[in-house]
Each structure stands twice: as C-alpha cells, then as structure tokens.
Design a protein around this motif. Structure first.
Motif, PDB file in Angstrom:
ATOM      1  N   LEU A  53      -0.082   4.806  -0.512  1.00  0.00           N
ATOM      2  CA  LEU A  53      -1.055   6.678  -0.468  1.00  0.00           C
ATOM      3  C   LEU A  53      -1.575   6.294   0.845  1.00  0.00           C
ATOM      4  O   LEU A  53      -2.570   5.944   1.388  1.00  0.00           O
ATOM      5  CB  LEU A  53      -1.316   7.007  -1.629  1.00  0.00           C
ATOM      6  CG  LEU A  53      -2.652   8.387  -2.011  1.00  0.00           C
ATOM      7  CD1 LEU A  53      -1.391   8.772  -1.771  1.00  0.00           C
ATOM      8  CD2 LEU A  53      -3.492   8.097  -2.479  1.00  0.00           C
ATOM      9  N   ARG A  54      -1.924   7.538   2.152  1.00  0.00           N
ATOM     10  CA  ARG A  54      -2.954   7.646   3.347  1.00  0.00           C
ATOM     11  C   ARG A  54      -3.825   7.705   3.122  1.00  0.00           C
ATOM     12  O   ARG A  54      -4.162   9.086   3.016  1.00  0.00           O
ATOM     13  CB  ARG A  54      -1.639   8.574   4.319  1.00  0.00           C
ATOM     14  CG  ARG A  54      -0.326   7.810   4.305  1.00  0.00           C
ATOM     15  CD  ARG A  54       0.064   8.495   6.112  1.00  0.00           C
ATOM     16  NE  ARG A  54      -0.468   8.612   7.477  1.00  0.00           N
ATOM     17  CZ  ARG A  54      -1.072   9.568   7.286  1.00  0.00           C
ATOM     18  NH1 ARG A  54      -1.350  11.287   6.523  1.00  0.00           N
ATOM     19  NH2 ARG A  54      -1.696   8.962   8.500  1.00  0.00           N
ATOM     20  N   GLN A  72      10.711   7.245   4.707  1.00  0.00           N
ATOM     21  CA  GLN A  72      10.134   8.731   4.259  1.00  0.00           C
ATOM     22  C   GLN A  72       8.616   8.788   4.147  1.00  0.00           C
ATOM     23  O   GLN A  72       7.953   8.176   4.393  1.00  0.00           O
ATOM     24  CB  GLN A  72      10.671   9.128   2.892  1.00  0.00           C
ATOM     25  CG  GLN A  72      11.808   9.332   2.318  1.00  0.00           C
ATOM     26  CD  GLN A  72      12.382   9.542   1.312  1.00  0.00           C
ATOM     27  OE1 GLN A  72      12.023   9.348   0.670  1.00  0.00           O
ATOM     28  NE2 GLN A  72      13.281  10.977   1.531  1.00  0.00           N
ATOM     29  N   TYR A  73       8.304  10.384   4.873  1.00  0.00           N
ATOM     30  CA  TYR A  73       6.940  10.520   4.583  1.00  0.00           C
ATOM     31  C   TYR A  73       7.227  12.000   4.157  1.00  0.00           C
ATOM     32  O   TYR A  73       7.622  12.941   3.533  1.00  0.00           O
ATOM     33  CB  TYR A  73       6.326  11.338   6.041  1.00  0.00           C
ATOM     34  CG  TYR A  73       4.932  11.905   5.783  1.00  0.00           C
ATOM     35  CD1 TYR A  73       4.298  11.283   6.316  1.00  0.00           C
ATOM     36  CD2 TYR A  73       4.480  12.862   5.939  1.00  0.00           C
ATOM     37  CE1 TYR A  73       2.514  11.755   5.886  1.00  0.00           C
ATOM     38  CE2 TYR A  73       3.488  14.147   5.600  1.00  0.00           C
ATOM     39  CZ  TYR A  73       2.647  13.009   5.650  1.00  0.00           C
ATOM     40  OH  TYR A  73       1.332  12.883   5.686  1.00  0.00           O
ATOM     41  N   ARG A  74       6.460  11.703   2.534  1.00  0.00           N
ATOM     42  CA  ARG A  74       6.499  13.076   1.323  1.00  0.00           C
ATOM     43  C   ARG A  74       4.917  13.657   1.878  1.00  0.00           C
ATOM     44  O   ARG A  74       3.632  12.926   1.415  1.00  0.00           O
ATOM     45  CB  ARG A  74       6.616  12.302   0.084  1.00  0.00           C
ATOM     46  CG  ARG A  74       7.695  11.140   0.311  1.00  0.00           C
ATOM     47  CD  ARG A  74       7.948  10.898  -1.507  1.00  0.00           C
ATOM     48  NE  ARG A  74       8.451  11.846  -1.844  1.00  0.00           N
ATOM     49  CZ  ARG A  74      10.172  12.083  -2.371  1.00  0.00           C
ATOM     50  NH1 ARG A  74      10.947  11.588  -1.038  1.00  0.00           N
ATOM     51  NH2 ARG A  74      10.499  13.182  -3.200  1.00  0.00           N
ATOM     52  N   MET A  75       5.135  14.811   1.530  1.00  0.00           N
ATOM     53  CA  MET A  75       3.442  15.553   1.350  1.00  0.00           C
ATOM     54  C   MET A  75       3.037  16.429   0.660  1.00  0.00           C
ATOM     55  O   MET A  75       4.363  17.355   0.360  1.00  0.00           O
ATOM     56  CB  MET A  75       2.335  15.823   2.722  1.00  0.00           C
ATOM     57  CG  MET A  75       2.308  16.499   2.912  1.00  0.00           C
ATOM     58  SD  MET A  75       0.617  15.841   3.448  1.00  0.00           S
ATOM     59  CE  MET A  75      -0.636  17.108   3.204  1.00  0.00           C
ATOM     60  N   ILE A  79       3.672   7.251   2.098  1.00  0.00           N
ATOM     61  CA  ILE A  79       4.353   6.968   3.277  1.00  0.00           C
ATOM     62  C   ILE A  79       5.255   5.494   2.283  1.00  0.00           C
ATOM     63  O   ILE A  79       5.099   4.856   1.989  1.00  0.00           O
ATOM     64  CB  ILE A  79       3.762   6.166   4.556  1.00  0.00           C
ATOM     65  CG1 ILE A  79       2.529   6.921   5.450  1.00  0.00           C
ATOM     66  CG2 ILE A  79       4.812   4.984   5.183  1.00  0.00           C
ATOM     67  CD1 ILE A  79       2.352   6.622   6.435  1.00  0.00           C
ATOM     68  N   CYS A  80       6.533   5.852   2.650  1.00  0.00           N
ATOM     69  CA  CYS A  80       7.928   4.960   1.290  1.00  0.00           C
ATOM     70  C   CYS A  80       8.728   4.378   2.291  1.00  0.00           C
ATOM     71  O   CYS A  80       9.642   4.685   3.725  1.00  0.00           O
ATOM     72  CB  CYS A  80       8.682   6.150   0.807  1.00  0.00           C
ATOM     73  SG  CYS A  80       7.259   7.513   0.023  1.00  0.00           S
ATOM     74  N   GLY A  81       9.583   3.420   2.314  1.00  0.00           N
ATOM     75  CA  GLY A  81       9.941   2.617   2.345  1.00  0.00           C
ATOM     76  C   GLY A  81      11.241   2.263   1.271  1.00  0.00           C
ATOM     77  O   GLY A  81      10.670   1.576   0.167  1.00  0.00           O
ATOM     78  N   ASN A  82      12.676   2.593   1.106  1.00  0.00           N
ATOM     79  CA  ASN A  82      13.288   2.267   0.480  1.00  0.00           C
ATOM     80  C   ASN A  82      14.969   1.700   0.262  1.00  0.00           C
ATOM     81  O   ASN A  82      14.987   1.188   1.634  1.00  0.00           O
ATOM     82  CB  ASN A  82      13.678   3.571  -0.294  1.00  0.00           C
ATOM     83  CG  ASN A  82      12.963   4.428  -1.482  1.00  0.00           C
ATOM     84  OD1 ASN A  82      12.360   3.788  -2.000  1.00  0.00           O
ATOM     85  ND2 ASN A  82      12.148   5.222  -0.910  1.00  0.00           N
TER      86      ASN A  82
END
Length: 208
Positions: free
Chosen positions: A53-54, A180-183, A198-201
């Motif tokens: 979470l940014r 990914q960037y999710r907003m 900000i996500c990493g998978n």
C-alpha cells in the motif's frame, strides 16, 4: 519515339513496384493470419504474490488471483481478472490497527510488445514474450479498524496497469512474472488507507 519508350518503361516500373508492395502486404497479412490460427486462443492463469500500500510505514501483504484471457492474434488479447488483496495495517495518524481485504475484478486489454517490436525473432526467443496490460473494473472492500463498531465496506471504481514477462515452457504451459499498479477511487479512506497498491506476482498459465 525515345520519349514514348521511356514513359512506357517508367510506367512498367511503377506498376511492378506497386505489385511488389501489394504482394508484401498480402504475405504479411497471411503470416499474421497463419500465426493467429496456430496459437492457443484461450488461456487460464493463476497467480500470487505481494502488495504494498503506497502510504508511509504500511505493511506488505499477500495477494492471490486468477485470469481468463482470449488471445485474438499474436499481438493482442482481452481478459477478465480477479484478485484478492489482503490489506492489514498498523495503527497510525489517529487511526487504529486495520484488518482489511479487497476483492478486485477488472476487464483488461493485453498487448504483446515482443510480437510488435520483433515479430520475426528466432524460435528460441519466441518463447519469451513481454506484455503490457491495462484495465478497468471495481474493488469490493471491507476494512475493520480497532475500536470501530462497523467496518468500512463498499464498491469503488478500479484502474489497473501492469507488465509481465512470460516464458513458454511448452505449447500449453507458460510461467510469468508480473508487476502491477492498482488504483481505486476509495476516497472514503484516502489518504490513510486502501487506495493505491504496487503489486508483484508469479504465475502459471495454461493455454487451450
């Protein structure tokens, strides 16, 4: 007379050039069509990793999800994605400790940059593909704070952009790394909690 022959030769050269360009265009269209027929058009992927979470001093949490995608040709496709994001955070700035979760659902488009930049690369390099993705959807959230009688919950708009690097192990299985960037539009909690991730998978794709 010489001028007539010169004009005739120029006209013949022009017609030959146009025909050559037409043949090249037809050949390229045929190559794309053949490639489209040879690819697996449907795929199912599962993935999991971490989200951040940014916002200052927030924890890294886990996430997991899946994708169903339709590939129309070697250059682009569309799909639907579901992600479960855990959203636990420590007490700060007047807010108690939070136990939260987001259920994200989005429809996205995917572009294979590798097949646009280098469509005729060698067979070995064709196993490695670079994608960029973007989509819109909704996030369904439920966040409970310490000392709060009722948790905050609701449905908000969601935007997602991302990129992934994928390696085809064989015709039917691929492994990928994704960022990914999710907003979301959850201004009810902003700026303290729950808006921008900000996500990493890591994932595996099965192609049909």
């Amino acid at each position: 007379m010489k001028k007539s022959f010169l004009a005739l030769f120029m006209a013949m050269g022009l017609v030959a050039g146009v025909n050559a360009q037409d043949q090249e265009a037809v050949a390229e269209e045929a190559a794309v069509s053949n490639a489209s027929e040879s690819i697996n058009h449907w795929s199912l992927a599962v993935k999991g990793g971490i989200n951040y979470l940014r916002y200052a001093d927030q924890k890294v949490d886990f996430e997991v999800g899946g994708v169903v995608e339709r590939t129309f040709n070697p250059r682009w496709g569309m799909g639907i994605e579901y992600m479960f994001l855990k959203n636990n955070n420590e007490a700060m700035r007047g807010c108690g400790e939070m136990d939260g979760a987001n259920h994200d659902i989005d429809i996205f488009g995917s572009i294979n940059l590798s097949n646009i930049i280098a469509p005729y690369r060698s067979a070995g390099w064709q196993k490695l593909n670079w994608f960029v993705n973007g989509g819109l959807g909704v996030t369904i959230y439920k966040n409970a704070f310490d000392g709060q009688e009722d948790p905050l919950k609701g449905v908000k708009m969601l935007g997602v952009v991302g990129t992934d690097l994928e390696y085809n192990v064989c015709k039917y299985i691929a492994l990928f790394l994704e960022a990914q960037y999710r907003m979301n539009s959850n201004s009810e909690q902003a700026p303290a909690y729950g808006r921008s991730f900000i996500c990493g998978n890591f994932g595996i794709r099965v192609m049909f």
